[in-house]
Design a protein around this motif. Sequence first.
Motif, PDB file in Angstrom:
ATOM      1  N   ARG A 242       0.835  -1.209   0.000  1.00  0.00           N
ATOM      2  CA  ARG A 242       0.000   0.000   0.000  1.00  0.00           C
ATOM      3  C   ARG A 242       0.865   1.254   0.000  1.00  0.00           C
ATOM      4  N   VAL A 245       2.164   1.936  -3.548  1.00  0.00           N
ATOM      5  CA  VAL A 245       1.212   2.517  -4.495  1.00  0.00           C
ATOM      6  C   VAL A 245       1.329   4.046  -4.502  1.00  0.00           C
ATOM      7  N   THR A 246       1.447   4.619  -3.323  1.00  0.00           N
ATOM      8  CA  THR A 246       1.592   6.074  -3.215  1.00  0.00           C
ATOM      9  C   THR A 246       3.014   6.518  -3.501  1.00  0.00           C
ATOM     10  N   ASP A 248       5.635   5.037  -5.109  1.00  0.00           N
ATOM     11  CA  ASP A 248       6.244   4.826  -6.425  1.00  0.00           C
ATOM     12  C   ASP A 248       5.908   5.963  -7.380  1.00  0.00           C
TER      13      ASP A 248
END
Length: 377
Positions: A242, A245-246, A248
């Motif tokens: 999770r 996701v932010t 990268d």
Amino acid sequence: MTVWDELVGQEPVVQTLQRAVADSASMTHAWLFTGPPGSGRSNAALSFAAALQCEQGGCGQCHSCTTARAGSHPDITVIRTDGLSIGTDVAREYVRKSALRPALGRRQVLVVEDADRLTDQAANALLKAVEEPSPYTVWMLCAPAAEDVIVTIRSRCRPVLLRTPSAAAIAGLLIERDGVEPELATAMAAASQGHIGRARGLARDPDARERRARILALPTTLRSLGDCLGAAQSIHDEANARAAVTADAADERELADLRQSWGVEERGRRPAGYAGALSSLEKDQKRRRTRLSRDAIDGVLLDLLSFCRDVAVAQQAPGTPLVNADVADAVADAARLWTTESTIRRIDAIVEARESLSANAAPLLVLERMMMGFLDR
């Protein structure tokens, strides 16, 4: 809709801030917003900032209000960090900005969202600006508690204490503003434990609700050491995923911006100083990734803590409203299978895990130790 409408359950705070906007005698140059997570500290500060720029005290419709809400008002600066702390360099940069006159608005407003993350050196760098600001500058600091901010700064700020909004108030907001079905809004408002952002996320994201359901099912499925280690690994891996996701997307964007600003191509000679700038960026990105992962793990621990709290309530005070009323059957099963002493032991294991994470312990080891505390002995 005015800028104050989203401050759910904070009527006394709204009255204080509206009075300061309307009456210069009630206004001061530095404010400290404190309250539990999810109570709306940052929202209160940003609403106050918008109202200070608005000719009508926060109408919510004018150019100042709409740009403030969109985060694009030139005289409202939000200081936040994706890392574990706010350093001296960042503090000094905004101290310099605080000395400038407003570009368009009536005041230069600086909102420090995570004042509790200021290092001691950064707080000292901020001190002079908070102590003796320019006549056009207003500082707004946000922190969970006043004690999280060094005494020399907090003694120069006017305190604003926010309370945890009620589940009914949060449910009403979800229904009226977000169009959430009343039954779902009520359940997610209770599950959020007063955290408005979390309630909204759960109500609007089926994946988040499914993830929460898996977490709440864990305590009654741990039968062996292997189960504990597997559950810990699963939580750790999902938190990292999770965070990625932010992180990268942000990492890629920041690297592209850095290369463009230095005129660096994919292949070719690097300008002097670029390597140092790249190293500094990579360190900041690593800190952000660590914080995002640990925040995700802490969210899991809070869900587990609320489940164990409900079990304790079912064992000792039947009839008391549950936080996780949507999984009442699972709570009842655990209350029947566990002893009161083992429930308290599980709660202690979760609290200890949160403290260890705050002390920068290795997350996977912390989770493994906590999960082993869930085994019946």
